[in-house]
Design a protein around this motif. Structure first.
Motif, PDB file in Angstrom:
ATOM      1  N   ARG A   1       0.812  -1.302  -0.014  1.00  0.00           N
ATOM      2  CA  ARG A   1      -0.025  -0.004   0.002  1.00  0.00           C
ATOM      3  C   ARG A   1       0.738   1.415  -0.006  1.00  0.00           C
ATOM      4  O   ARG A   1       0.508   2.226  -0.887  1.00  0.00           O
ATOM      5  N   GLU A   2       1.893   1.373   0.821  1.00  0.00           N
ATOM      6  CA  GLU A   2       2.808   2.444   1.242  1.00  0.00           C
ATOM      7  C   GLU A   2       3.394   2.964  -0.247  1.00  0.00           C
ATOM      8  O   GLU A   2       3.917   3.688  -0.898  1.00  0.00           O
ATOM      9  N   MET A   3       4.103   1.434  -0.913  1.00  0.00           N
ATOM     10  CA  MET A   3       4.835   1.537  -2.348  1.00  0.00           C
ATOM     11  C   MET A   3       4.026   2.251  -3.372  1.00  0.00           C
ATOM     12  O   MET A   3       4.441   3.147  -4.145  1.00  0.00           O
ATOM     13  N   ILE A   4       2.694   1.738  -3.217  1.00  0.00           N
ATOM     14  CA  ILE A   4       1.782   2.232  -4.424  1.00  0.00           C
ATOM     15  C   ILE A   4       1.645   3.680  -4.172  1.00  0.00           C
ATOM     16  O   ILE A   4       1.735   4.372  -5.320  1.00  0.00           O
ATOM     17  N   VAL A   5       1.314   4.200  -3.082  1.00  0.00           N
ATOM     18  CA  VAL A   5       1.166   5.639  -2.857  1.00  0.00           C
ATOM     19  C   VAL A   5       2.331   6.421  -3.198  1.00  0.00           C
ATOM     20  O   VAL A   5       2.296   7.508  -3.649  1.00  0.00           O
TER      21      VAL A   5
END
Length: 391
Positions: free
Chosen positions: A143-147
């Motif tokens: 999730r953090e990587m995508i954001v």
């Protein structure tokens, strides 16, 4: 979808090659290098994001979804290259330019490292080729990587929009047109690709399914935005050269009647036959060869022929300059006939200078060729001065 992104990537790569191969463009010019690097990185991003490429990368590495950090890292590098290109395009004090470039590289370098670290920490064992962003929208670290990758790309696009809006008020002509294209491409990326991605991801966070925005809307909008943006970078640099080559090709063909008339006496060495030879190069050689032929025919110029033709043209009401060129064409035509017949040069050849030899560029030669266009061609030979003139 693979076909769409492959076509976009191929178009971008072709634009970079054409720009880099442009004649008289210094290969180490920072603007040229940064433009080519940005466009090539854009092409690589499109190729990496294609489902076929993602599947191949995953199989090759043996790591499910390894293509995701690869693509996101390349997208971050592409975003950084766009900022660097804008800095080089805008110019300014060398130290300031270098400082801004170093800051951009440091920021996006850290972003790429963060993307790789987060992917390593995440649990992403299920391969997803088209819907990874939404499928893993709620997975820790993924999730953090995508954001992060979306925010990094958004920052670059917003910066581009602001620079284009500000700079567009200060410039005119092709540069302004290029800036408008860049702005249009950036807005297509922001409102088409990124907004669709953000909306689909947030929808997953809230328990809804809008995956089609990420899988069906975002990719073609990214392709279109990238193509328009790259056209904005390339157009101001390639269009003037393209127009010059078009005019060169036009003048090359316009010189045909004149060249056909004097070719047999020209001693200018012919360049190697190359289908890729650019129009301006062809035109330059034809001009040199024609001037060489005119010099060889000078001993055959007869002022009486020219004066008779001049009087006739003026008597017909033709303007003075047009009458002069027509008279010169008649004198040149007569000289070519005598040379082709292997007659002796005139005992007292004319010292008159043709208008085409007094002016620079191809304009004078084109006028002479036009005047010769309606004159019957001489019976000439084609093996050069040695055989055209008597021993």
């Amino acid at each position: 979808m693979s076909l769409v992104v492959y076509l976009a990537g191929g178009a971008l790569a072709l634009a970079a090659v054409v720009l880099f191969r442009r004649p008289r463009t210094p290969a180490r010019n920072p603007l040229t290098v940064s433009t080519c690097v940005a466009i090539l990185l854009g092409a690589i991003v499109f190729c990496c994001s294609a489902p076929m490429t993602l599947a191949a990368v995953n199989d090759l590495t043996g790591v499910p979804n390894f293509g995701a950090p690869l693509t996101y890292g390349m997208l971050s590098a592409y975003s950084c290259s766009l900022l660097i290109l804008l800095v080089n395009w805008r110019g300014g004090a060398r130290e300031r330019v270098r400082r801004l470039i170093r800051r951009s590289i440091a920021a996006y370098g850290a972003l790429v490292v963060a993307i790789v670290v987060l992917f390593t920490l995440a649990d992403a064992r299920t391969e997803r080729l088209t819907d990874l962003d939404t499928y893993y929208a709620n997975t820790p670290y993924m999730r953090e990587m995508i954001v992060l990758y979306l925010l990094g790309h958004t920052a670059a696009m917003v910066a581009m929009c602001l620079v284009c809006l500000k700079w567009g008020r200060e410039v005119t002509g092709l540069l302004r047109t290029g800036l408008r294209l860049i702005l249009t491409g950036a807005l297509l990326d922001l409102l088409g690709f990124q907004l669709a991605k953000y909306t689909a991801v947030v929808a997953r966070w809230t328990g809804h399914d809008l995956d089609f925005l990420s899988t069906s809307v975002a990719p073609p909008m990214a392709s279109l935005g990238g193509l328009v943006c790259s056209a904005g970078f390339v157009l101001p640099r390639l269009l003037p050269a393209a127009v010059a080559h078009w005019h060169g090709l036009r003048d090359y063909w316009r010189l045909g009647p004149l060249w056909n008339r004097v070719e047999f006496v020209s001693t200018a060495p012919k360049p190697p036959a190359s289908w890729w030879q650019l129009p301006l190069e062809r035109l330059h050689w034809r001009e040199v060869a024609i001037h060489d032929a005119l010099l060889a025919l000078a001993p055959y110029f007869d002022d009486r022929v020219r004066q008779t033709a001049l009087s006739a043209a003026l008597g017909d009401g033709r303007p003075a300059h047009e009458a002069r060129v027509a008279a010169e064409a008649a004198m040149l035509d007569a000289a070519a006939h005598r040379a082709a017949a292997r007659e002796e040069p005139l005992p007292t050849p004319s010292t008159y200078r043709l208008h085409a030899t007094e002016v620079s560029g191809s304009g004078g030669l084109v006028e002479l060729a036009r005047a010769l266009g309606g004159t019957p061609a001489a019976d000439t030979v084609s093996e050069g001065t040695v055989r055209a003139f008597p021993d």
